[in-house]
Design a protein around this motif. Structure first.
Motif, PDB file in Angstrom:
ATOM      1  N   ASP A  32       0.840  -1.198  -0.206  1.00 45.02           N
ATOM      2  CA  ASP A  32      -0.111   0.015   0.023  1.00 45.02           C
ATOM      3  C   ASP A  32       0.969   1.447   0.181  1.00 45.02           C
ATOM      4  N   ALA A  33       0.282   2.359  -0.098  1.00 47.59           N
ATOM      5  CA  ALA A  33       0.945   3.488   0.092  1.00 47.59           C
ATOM      6  C   ALA A  33       1.999   3.885   0.956  1.00 47.59           C
ATOM      7  N   GLY A  34       1.771   3.377   2.015  1.00 52.31           N
ATOM      8  CA  GLY A  34       2.849   3.498   3.218  1.00 52.31           C
ATOM      9  C   GLY A  34       4.047   2.555   3.155  1.00 52.31           C
ATOM     10  N   ASP A  35       3.886   1.546   1.984  1.00 47.83           N
ATOM     11  CA  ASP A  35       5.140   0.721   1.620  1.00 47.83           C
ATOM     12  C   ASP A  35       5.969   1.245   0.581  1.00 47.83           C
ATOM     13  N   VAL A  36       5.936   2.409   0.025  1.00 43.40           N
ATOM     14  CA  VAL A  36       6.381   2.807  -0.928  1.00 43.40           C
ATOM     15  C   VAL A  36       7.906   2.990  -0.999  1.00 43.40           C
ATOM     16  N   ASP A  37       8.027   3.609   0.215  1.00 49.22           N
ATOM     17  CA  ASP A  37       9.697   3.937   0.621  1.00 49.22           C
ATOM     18  C   ASP A  37      10.322   2.394   0.481  1.00 49.22           C
ATOM     19  N   ALA A  38       9.745   1.464   1.378  1.00 44.45           N
ATOM     20  CA  ALA A  38      10.354   0.206   1.412  1.00 44.45           C
ATOM     21  C   ALA A  38      10.657  -0.517   0.072  1.00 44.45           C
ATOM     22  N   LEU A  39       9.375  -0.328  -0.867  1.00 41.66           N
ATOM     23  CA  LEU A  39       9.746  -0.898  -2.240  1.00 41.66           C
ATOM     24  C   LEU A  39      10.771  -0.250  -2.817  1.00 41.66           C
ATOM     25  N   GLN A  40      10.850   1.107  -2.677  1.00 42.56           N
ATOM     26  CA  GLN A  40      11.952   1.877  -3.568  1.00 42.56           C
ATOM     27  C   GLN A  40      13.418   1.299  -2.977  1.00 42.56           C
ATOM     28  N   ALA A  41      13.623   1.067  -1.555  1.00 44.47           N
ATOM     29  CA  ALA A  41      14.668   0.832  -1.300  1.00 44.47           C
ATOM     30  C   ALA A  41      15.034  -0.588  -1.828  1.00 44.47           C
ATOM     31  N   LEU A  42      14.110  -1.490  -1.912  1.00 46.65           N
ATOM     32  CA  LEU A  42      14.256  -2.988  -2.555  1.00 46.65           C
ATOM     33  C   LEU A  42      14.673  -2.819  -3.766  1.00 46.65           C
ATOM     34  N   VAL A  43      13.858  -2.087  -4.619  1.00 48.68           N
ATOM     35  CA  VAL A  43      14.306  -1.857  -6.127  1.00 48.68           C
ATOM     36  C   VAL A  43      15.782  -1.510  -6.249  1.00 48.68           C
ATOM     37  N   GLU A  44      15.830  -0.463  -5.656  1.00 48.62           N
ATOM     38  CA  GLU A  44      17.462   0.034  -5.598  1.00 48.62           C
ATOM     39  C   GLU A  44      18.642  -0.901  -5.009  1.00 48.62           C
ATOM     40  N   SER A  45      18.098  -1.743  -4.141  1.00 44.59           N
ATOM     41  CA  SER A  45      18.977  -2.701  -3.526  1.00 44.59           C
ATOM     42  C   SER A  45      19.984  -3.486  -4.705  1.00 44.59           C
ATOM     43  N   ASP A  46      19.409  -3.601  -5.819  1.00 45.03           N
ATOM     44  CA  ASP A  46      20.157  -4.416  -6.774  1.00 45.03           C
ATOM     45  C   ASP A  46      19.926  -3.621  -8.154  1.00 45.03           C
ATOM     46  N   SER A  47      20.707  -2.624  -8.211  1.00 45.16           N
ATOM     47  CA  SER A  47      20.748  -1.838  -9.494  1.00 45.16           C
ATOM     48  C   SER A  47      21.348  -2.648 -10.653  1.00 45.16           C
ATOM     49  N   ALA A  48      21.928  -3.507 -10.402  1.00 38.06           N
ATOM     50  CA  ALA A  48      22.466  -4.379 -11.552  1.00 38.06           C
ATOM     51  C   ALA A  48      21.212  -4.998 -12.390  1.00 38.06           C
ATOM     52  N   TYR A  49      20.488  -5.740 -11.385  1.00 35.71           N
ATOM     53  CA  TYR A  49      18.976  -6.360 -11.996  1.00 35.71           C
ATOM     54  C   TYR A  49      18.345  -5.171 -12.674  1.00 35.71           C
ATOM     55  N   VAL A  50      17.937  -4.113 -12.123  1.00 39.55           N
ATOM     56  CA  VAL A  50      17.504  -2.951 -12.551  1.00 39.55           C
ATOM     57  C   VAL A  50      17.754  -2.730 -13.922  1.00 39.55           C
ATOM     58  N   GLU A  51      19.025  -2.579 -14.189  1.00 37.27           N
ATOM     59  CA  GLU A  51      19.906  -2.292 -15.473  1.00 37.27           C
ATOM     60  C   GLU A  51      19.881  -3.193 -16.508  1.00 37.27           C
ATOM     61  N   ARG A  52      19.961  -4.634 -16.030  1.00 38.26           N
ATOM     62  CA  ARG A  52      19.421  -5.505 -17.266  1.00 38.26           C
ATOM     63  C   ARG A  52      18.219  -5.561 -17.677  1.00 38.26           C
ATOM     64  N   VAL A  53      17.397  -5.338 -16.840  1.00 41.93           N
ATOM     65  CA  VAL A  53      15.627  -5.550 -17.299  1.00 41.93           C
ATOM     66  C   VAL A  53      15.452  -4.398 -17.943  1.00 41.93           C
ATOM     67  N   THR A  54      15.831  -2.979 -17.476  1.00 39.85           N
ATOM     68  CA  THR A  54      15.124  -1.829 -17.972  1.00 39.85           C
ATOM     69  C   THR A  54      16.127  -0.820 -18.924  1.00 39.85           C
ATOM     70  N   GLY A  55      17.683  -1.517 -18.986  1.00 42.99           N
ATOM     71  CA  GLY A  55      18.567  -0.824 -19.581  1.00 42.99           C
ATOM     72  C   GLY A  55      19.221   0.636 -18.996  1.00 42.99           C
ATOM     73  N   HIS A  56      18.846   1.024 -17.618  1.00 44.95           N
ATOM     74  CA  HIS A  56      19.142   2.007 -17.054  1.00 44.95           C
ATOM     75  C   HIS A  56      19.095   1.837 -15.556  1.00 44.95           C
ATOM     76  N   PRO A  57      19.951   2.776 -14.806  1.00 48.11           N
ATOM     77  CA  PRO A  57      19.880   2.585 -13.362  1.00 48.11           C
ATOM     78  C   PRO A  57      18.482   2.981 -12.777  1.00 48.11           C
TER      79      PRO A  57
END
Length: 120
Positions: free
Chosen positions: A9-34
């Protein structure tokens, strides 16, 4: 390992953002950018154009108060009897513990009770 899946929910957005940022290499492989500052919001909102808002389900995997994983599910996509896994990501600090398999199994249990679903 006591992991619980629950809707983000809306109160979890910061925790979700931290999770996404915790593996920047994964995000870059999937999206092509950090990772960007709005990736959590995007994960919660973006869905195929024809998919109803209620058919997008984003679940956090929680170990106590820590979000250790996330799974993005699209109900009735690409066809009415299918649930599509758009994303299953484990927090970078919690990888190597078998959480991906645990979350996968919890997702199977979760969607098993959804009416009309015959394929994941």
């Amino acid at each position: 390992m006591d992991i619980e899946l629950r809707a983000i929910d809306a109160g979890d957005v910061d925790a979700l953002q931290a999770l996404v940022e915790s593996d920047s290499a994964y995000v870059e492989r999937v999206t092509g950018h950090p990772p960007g500052p709005a990736d959590a919001q995007s994960l919660l909102l973006i869905r195929p154009p024809a998919l109803a808002e209620a058919d997008k389900v984003v679940l956090g995997a929680w170990e106590g108060d820590d979000m250790v994983g996330v799974v993005d599910l699209l109900r009735r996509w690409p066809d009415p009897d299918t649930v599509h896994v758009g994303l299953l990501q484990v927090h970078g600090h919690h990888q190597g513990r078998g959480l991906g398999r645990v979350i996968h199994d919890l997702v199977l249990d979760e969607v098993h009770g959804w009416p009309g679903v015959s394929r994941l």
